[in-house]
Structures are given as C-alpha cells and as structure tokens.
Write an enzyme that holds these catalytic residues in place. Structure first.
Site, PDB file in Angstrom:
ATOM      1  N   ASP A 294       7.365  -2.616   0.237  1.00  5.83           N
ATOM      2  CA  ASP A 294       8.306  -3.356  -0.611  1.00  5.83           C
ATOM      3  C   ASP A 294       8.274  -4.836  -0.248  1.00  5.83           C
ATOM      4  O   ASP A 294       7.906  -5.199   0.871  1.00  5.83           O
ATOM      5  CB  ASP A 294       9.733  -2.830  -0.403  1.00  5.83           C
ATOM      6  CG  ASP A 294       9.869  -1.383  -0.819  1.00  5.83           C
ATOM      7  OD1 ASP A 294       9.051  -0.920  -1.634  1.00  5.83           O
ATOM      8  OD2 ASP A 294      10.801  -0.718  -0.318  1.00  5.83           O
TER       9      ASP A 294
HETATM   10  N1  URA Z   1       9.703   3.014   2.519  1.00 10.44           N
HETATM   11  C1  URA Z   1      10.442   2.092   1.867  1.00 10.44           C
HETATM   12  O1  URA Z   1      11.560   2.357   1.448  1.00 10.44           O
HETATM   13  N2  URA Z   1       9.895   0.866   1.665  1.00 10.44           N
HETATM   14  C2  URA Z   1       8.682   0.512   2.133  1.00 10.44           C
HETATM   15  O2  URA Z   1       8.245  -0.634   1.952  1.00 10.44           O
HETATM   16  C3  URA Z   1       7.931   1.483   2.821  1.00 10.44           C
HETATM   17  C4  URA Z   1       8.467   2.731   2.999  1.00 10.44           C
END
Ligand code: URA
Length: 235
Positions: free
Chosen positions: A103
C-alpha cells in the site's frame, strides 16, 4: 557479444543510443575506456561503467527496495510518486516490475525483477511464502487479539477465516505478524477484524530474506545469488 549489444541488453537504450554512449567516451570496460561499439566481450563476468557507474552484466536483475511511505507501487500513480521513480532509467528500460504490491502508506521490503517466472513464483498464493510485517497498532494489543489473529479472522468477501502464520507482541502497540497470503490490504483487514487498527505497517522479510538494516529508506540494492538462496529458504 558486441559492446553495443551488451549495453542494449542491460537497459541502456536502443542500439544507436548505446553506440552514441560508447562513441562519446562514456563507457569503460574492465577499468579501461572503450569507444569501439563493435568490440567483442563475453557477457559472463563482464564488468563495465556507464558515466562512472560500475555495473556487471546481469541476464536477469533482482532488487530489494526499502520502500518509503507515500509512494505507490504503480506505473500510473494517482496520489503519490511511483516506486519506479526511485530506480535508474536502465532498470526501467529492462522492464523491472514489483513482485506484488505494498500500500502507499506501507514501508519496507519490496522486491523488483525483470524475471517473469520469479514474479509468478513469489506472487503465487499456492507457494505460501511467509511475509513478515511490523504492525504498529492504534490500541494496545491484547492476548485475545493475538489469539484471534493466530486462530483465524473472518474477512468480508473471504470464504474462510484467514490465520496469521505467527504473531508476536514486541511492545504494547507493536506486533510482528507473519502472513502467507497476498490479498489486498490483508494485514490491515486482519488487524481490524481482530478489533484493532493498523497505524503503521512495515514489511521486514519475505521468505528467508530480511530487509537489511543498512539499506536506507528509498534506496535499493542488487539481490545476489546468496540473497536469492536466502529468500528461497522458507520455514
Ligand atoms: N497488508 C496490508 O494491509 N497492506 C500492505 O501493504 C501489505 C500487506
């Protein structure tokens, strides 16, 4: 292989672009300037510089990036710069791609490569590659939440509960969580389903490979054969 073709294979542009780099004296081979685009070299073990940057011939490239927050794992980012803007042009020309996505607010270990088979292997849910995250939680993490994460939490749109492969409390608001799937916002959704909320998320390892503490945020390094072997050590 001719120098011009060698440089082309390493991402330095079209053959005319590589020829011009060589003819303009911007390339050295084994420490010696070389301005002959047709000079013949063995690719294996070939070491060269372009504009002073030392490189060795790589058939395929594997990188580890320490992803900063506020970067998107996309070639067409919407709100923030792309992680690809942190890489030199020759790697983009080689069509290096992120192995899965983090993310925009997640930091830490992101693998990148131009090896399609590697991307397939490390993104495949069937392989159950462990990925370890340091999770900073909004509320103090209690034993019930840890037990729920280990037992499995039910997420919307998932047929079955999803369990963490491991979950350890580091401090009141910090846990180390291991997951073996790669679903969208997985860690955030799991922590929310356990009754808490992710405030910050950092990926610290994939398989047996750990983000090196010495790698500054926003920087990348080459993964060499021993790093790839480490990565493949699972469990
Ligand atoms: N899980 C999440 O919620 N976000 C990420 O970036 C990676 C794993």
């Amino acid at each position: 292989m001719e120098l011009e073709r060698l440089l082309r294979s390493q991402g330095f542009g079209s053959r005319p672009e590589c020829r011009s780099l060589i003819c303009n004296g911007r390339v050295t081979v084994n420490g010696v300037p070389c301005d002959d685009p047709y000079a013949d070299f063995q690719p294996e073990g070939f070491s060269f510089t372009v504009d002073g940057q030392p490189l060795v011939f790589r058939k395929l490239v594997y990188l580890a990036l320490n992803k900063p927050a506020d970067y998107e794992c996309s070639h067409k980012p919407k709100h923030h710069p792309s992680v690809y803007s942190l890489l030199p042009r020759f790697l983009l020309t080689r069509n290096v791609q992120a192995v899965g996505r983090l993310d925009e607010d997640t930091t830490g270990l992101l693998l990148l490569t131009d090896d399609g088979q590697f991307i397939h292997t490390y993104s495949s849910p069937k392989k159950k590659i462990p990925k370890v995250y340091l999770v900073t939680a909004k509320h103090s993490v209690d034993d019930l939440q840890i037990a729920a994460l280990l037992a499995g939490v039910q997420l919307n749109d998932e047929p079955l509960p999803i369990a963490a492969a491991a979950c350890e409390r580091i401090s009141d608001h910090l846990i180390q969580l291991t997951v073996t799937e790669g679903k969208y916002h997985l860690v955030k959704r799991m922590v929310a389903a356990a009754g808490n909320r992710v405030e910050a998320l950092q990926r610290v390892s994939i398989g047996g490979y750990c983000l090196p503490a010495s790698l500054p945020i926003g920087e990348w390094l080459w993964l060499e054969a021993d790093d790839l072997a480490q990565l493949a050590c699972v469990g």
